[in-house]
Every structure is written in C-alpha cells, then in structure tokens.
Design a protein around this motif. Structure first.
Motif, PDB file in Angstrom:
ATOM      1  N   GLU A 116       0.958  -1.032   0.026  1.00 17.19           N
ATOM      2  CA  GLU A 116       0.195  -0.219   0.070  1.00 17.19           C
ATOM      3  C   GLU A 116       0.783   1.209  -0.084  1.00 17.19           C
ATOM      4  N   LEU A 117       1.790   1.219   0.987  1.00 22.27           N
ATOM      5  CA  LEU A 117       2.633   2.484   1.240  1.00 22.27           C
ATOM      6  C   LEU A 117       3.696   2.702  -0.285  1.00 22.27           C
ATOM      7  N   THR A 118       3.831   1.488  -0.780  1.00 21.45           N
ATOM      8  CA  THR A 118       4.566   1.615  -2.018  1.00 21.45           C
ATOM      9  C   THR A 118       3.807   2.252  -2.991  1.00 21.45           C
ATOM     10  N   LYS A 119       2.701   1.800  -3.299  1.00 20.74           N
ATOM     11  CA  LYS A 119       1.835   2.428  -4.278  1.00 20.74           C
ATOM     12  C   LYS A 119       1.594   3.861  -4.018  1.00 20.74           C
ATOM     13  N   TYR A 120       1.225   4.183  -2.757  1.00 19.66           N
ATOM     14  CA  TYR A 120       1.152   5.738  -2.719  1.00 19.66           C
ATOM     15  C   TYR A 120       2.351   6.621  -2.928  1.00 19.66           C
ATOM     16  N   LEU A 121       3.235   6.025  -2.521  1.00 22.49           N
ATOM     17  CA  LEU A 121       4.825   7.007  -2.457  1.00 22.49           C
ATOM     18  C   LEU A 121       5.348   6.792  -3.813  1.00 22.49           C
ATOM     19  N   THR A 122       4.836   6.007  -4.752  1.00 27.10           N
ATOM     20  CA  THR A 122       5.683   5.930  -5.970  1.00 27.10           C
ATOM     21  C   THR A 122       4.693   6.264  -7.143  1.00 27.10           C
ATOM     22  N   GLN A 123       3.357   6.329  -6.979  1.00 23.51           N
ATOM     23  CA  GLN A 123       2.445   6.840  -7.813  1.00 23.51           C
ATOM     24  C   GLN A 123       1.676   7.920  -7.811  1.00 23.51           C
ATOM     25  N   GLU A 124       1.777   8.627  -6.734  1.00 24.44           N
ATOM     26  CA  GLU A 124       1.356   9.864  -6.530  1.00 24.44           C
ATOM     27  C   GLU A 124       2.401  11.166  -6.193  1.00 24.44           C
ATOM     28  N   GLY A 125       1.735  12.321  -6.176  1.00 22.41           N
ATOM     29  CA  GLY A 125       2.572  13.561  -6.070  1.00 22.41           C
ATOM     30  C   GLY A 125       4.049  13.306  -6.722  1.00 22.41           C
ATOM     31  N   GLU A 126       4.844  13.593  -5.797  1.00 26.03           N
ATOM     32  CA  GLU A 126       6.390  13.703  -6.291  1.00 26.03           C
ATOM     33  C   GLU A 126       6.772  12.292  -5.974  1.00 26.03           C
ATOM     34  N   PRO A 127       7.090  11.260  -6.854  1.00 24.77           N
ATOM     35  CA  PRO A 127       7.169   9.906  -6.408  1.00 24.77           C
ATOM     36  C   PRO A 127       8.461   9.640  -6.146  1.00 24.77           C
ATOM     37  N   PHE A 128       8.906   8.573  -5.079  1.00 21.73           N
ATOM     38  CA  PHE A 128       9.749   8.110  -4.415  1.00 21.73           C
ATOM     39  C   PHE A 128      10.448   7.212  -5.386  1.00 21.73           C
ATOM     40  N   THR A 129      11.666   7.198  -5.511  1.00 16.89           N
ATOM     41  CA  THR A 129      12.648   6.408  -6.386  1.00 16.89           C
ATOM     42  C   THR A 129      12.606   5.115  -5.719  1.00 16.89           C
ATOM     43  N   PRO A 130      13.182   4.129  -6.436  1.00 14.26           N
ATOM     44  CA  PRO A 130      13.291   2.713  -5.860  1.00 14.26           C
ATOM     45  C   PRO A 130      14.151   2.779  -4.555  1.00 14.26           C
ATOM     46  N   GLU A 131      15.276   3.561  -4.773  1.00 13.28           N
ATOM     47  CA  GLU A 131      16.197   3.667  -3.738  1.00 13.28           C
ATOM     48  C   GLU A 131      15.771   4.342  -2.528  1.00 13.28           C
ATOM     49  N   GLU A 132      14.905   5.284  -2.880  1.00 14.17           N
ATOM     50  CA  GLU A 132      14.157   6.027  -1.556  1.00 14.17           C
ATOM     51  C   GLU A 132      13.268   5.063  -0.904  1.00 14.17           C
ATOM     52  N   MET A 133      12.479   4.339  -1.630  1.00 13.17           N
ATOM     53  CA  MET A 133      11.275   3.231  -1.007  1.00 13.17           C
ATOM     54  C   MET A 133      12.335   2.275  -0.370  1.00 13.17           C
ATOM     55  N   GLU A 134      13.109   1.700  -0.955  1.00 14.20           N
ATOM     56  CA  GLU A 134      14.106   0.625  -0.160  1.00 14.20           C
ATOM     57  C   GLU A 134      14.588   1.390   1.141  1.00 14.20           C
ATOM     58  N   GLU A 135      15.094   2.424   1.094  1.00 19.73           N
ATOM     59  CA  GLU A 135      15.839   3.052   2.323  1.00 19.73           C
ATOM     60  C   GLU A 135      14.448   3.208   3.274  1.00 19.73           C
ATOM     61  N   MET A 136      13.469   3.649   2.950  1.00 21.47           N
ATOM     62  CA  MET A 136      12.212   3.824   3.686  1.00 21.47           C
ATOM     63  C   MET A 136      11.674   2.680   4.399  1.00 21.47           C
ATOM     64  N   MET A 137      11.552   1.654   3.622  1.00 23.01           N
ATOM     65  CA  MET A 137      11.096   0.098   4.041  1.00 23.01           C
ATOM     66  C   MET A 137      12.163  -0.345   5.045  1.00 23.01           C
ATOM     67  N   SER A 138      13.260  -0.348   4.843  1.00 20.38           N
ATOM     68  CA  SER A 138      14.298  -0.708   5.865  1.00 20.38           C
ATOM     69  C   SER A 138      14.120  -0.064   7.141  1.00 20.38           C
ATOM     70  N   ALA A 139      13.699   1.082   7.209  1.00 23.36           N
ATOM     71  CA  ALA A 139      13.432   1.646   8.544  1.00 23.36           C
ATOM     72  C   ALA A 139      12.280   1.514   8.951  1.00 23.36           C
ATOM     73  N   ALA A 140      11.225   1.592   8.065  1.00 25.97           N
ATOM     74  CA  ALA A 140       9.738   1.479   8.722  1.00 25.97           C
ATOM     75  C   ALA A 140       9.180   0.475   8.737  1.00 25.97           C
ATOM     76  N   LEU A 141       9.646  -0.780   8.077  1.00 24.19           N
ATOM     77  CA  LEU A 141       8.995  -2.074   8.193  1.00 24.19           C
ATOM     78  C   LEU A 141       9.148  -2.741   9.349  1.00 24.19           C
ATOM     79  N   ASP A 142       8.165  -3.449  10.103  1.00 24.95           N
ATOM     80  CA  ASP A 142       8.393  -4.076  11.232  1.00 24.95           C
ATOM     81  C   ASP A 142       8.792  -5.484  10.717  1.00 24.95           C
ATOM     82  N   PRO A 143       9.970  -6.040  11.328  1.00 24.30           N
ATOM     83  CA  PRO A 143      10.424  -7.178  10.489  1.00 24.30           C
ATOM     84  C   PRO A 143       9.455  -8.592  10.904  1.00 24.30           C
ATOM     85  N   ASP A 144       8.845  -8.500  12.152  1.00 25.15           N
ATOM     86  CA  ASP A 144       7.964  -9.920  12.725  1.00 25.15           C
ATOM     87  C   ASP A 144       6.682  -9.495  12.023  1.00 25.15           C
TER      88      ASP A 144
END
Length: 163
Positions: A116-144
C-alpha cells in the motif's frame, strides 16, 4: 541599537560556521568544492528538507553557468545562509506526518501494508525513487509482522530530526 547589530552578526556568523562545517565534510580535496550529488545530503544535514524539485532549483541557483559537476563554497554559502535564515524547508511536524499516514490507513488498522505504502509513494505526487523506497522500508517495516506501524515510524523519524 549596537546590541541588535551585534546579535544579528553573531547569528549570521553561527549560520556561516554551521554551513562551512557541513560543506567541509564533503570537501574531500580541501579545495572549497563538493560534488554536486552531495548537495542534497549537505542541505539535509543542516536540518532542511527540500523536495527533489526544490533541491534542483537550489542547485541551479548556485551552479556555475557551465555545470562542472562541482559546487563551490563561495556560491553555496550565500544561498544556504538565506535558506537557513528564512527557515525554509523545515521538517514537517510530527502531528501532521501522523495525520498523513492516518489518511492512508482507511480501515484504521494502525498500520499499512508495504505494498500500500509503496503504491502511494511511487504513484502519487512527487514519486519516491526505488532507492528511496528501499531506504524507507528498511527503517519503517516491522520485521516480525511485515507491516508499517506508522505511529512508531513517525516518532522514530521525529526523534532523529531533533539532533
């Protein structure tokens, strides 16, 4: 009146010192120039968070007439001094960031799926790059649970911004 002038000079002097220190970290040749690709990192290290479009505008303003791939300190300093003195590109307050995530969480689950978050952040407004998404997910995603508990993520980001 002299005190006002002195305090204003002290503030500008402190701003110049901060800019110089941030710039020097990336001035690997010690020749008062940095790679243009480092400018965003330098600006963010000074507590300013321009969008990619705003960053390109800043670079265009300070770059030489013939772009060399390098930015010189003497052009960077006055522009960055103005940005800092005008308090431009400040981080978004924690409560507004939280509201933005809550709008995306239409079922009020308290979390978002990575897709969901990837869709919102890569398809709306000023889209995140794949690198930015990867960096954000590594910090935001609950691993469990493999979801983004956005309240935790927002407070983690906010704490980092007040260094």
């Amino acid at each position: 009146m002299a005190e006002d002038k002195d305090s204003a000079e002290a503030i500008v002097s402190e701003v110049h010192r901060k800019i110089s220190e941030a710039f020097d970290v990336f001035d690997h040749e010690f020749n008062k120039t940095v790679d243009v690709r480092e400018i965003g990192t330098i600006i963010r290290s000074l507590g300013c968070f321009p969008s990619e479009g705003e960053l390109h505008d800043i670079i265009a303003e300070i770059e030489e007439e013939e772009p060399t791939g390098y930015i010189c300190f003497e052009k960077f300093l006055p522009t960055m001094t103005t940005v800092l003195m005008e308090r431009r590109f400040r981080p978004i307050p924690e409560d507004l960031l939280l509201q933005a995530f809550e709008v995306l969480d239409q079922q009020k689950k308290g979390h978002l799926e990575p897709e969901e978050l990837t869709k919102y952040l890569t398809q709306e407004g000023e889209p995140f790059t794949p690198e930015e998404m990867e960096e954000m997910m590594s910090a935001a995603l609950d691993p469990d649970r493999n979801v983004i508990f956005y309240k935790d993520f927002v407070s983690m980001m906010s704490v980092d911004n007040h260094r």
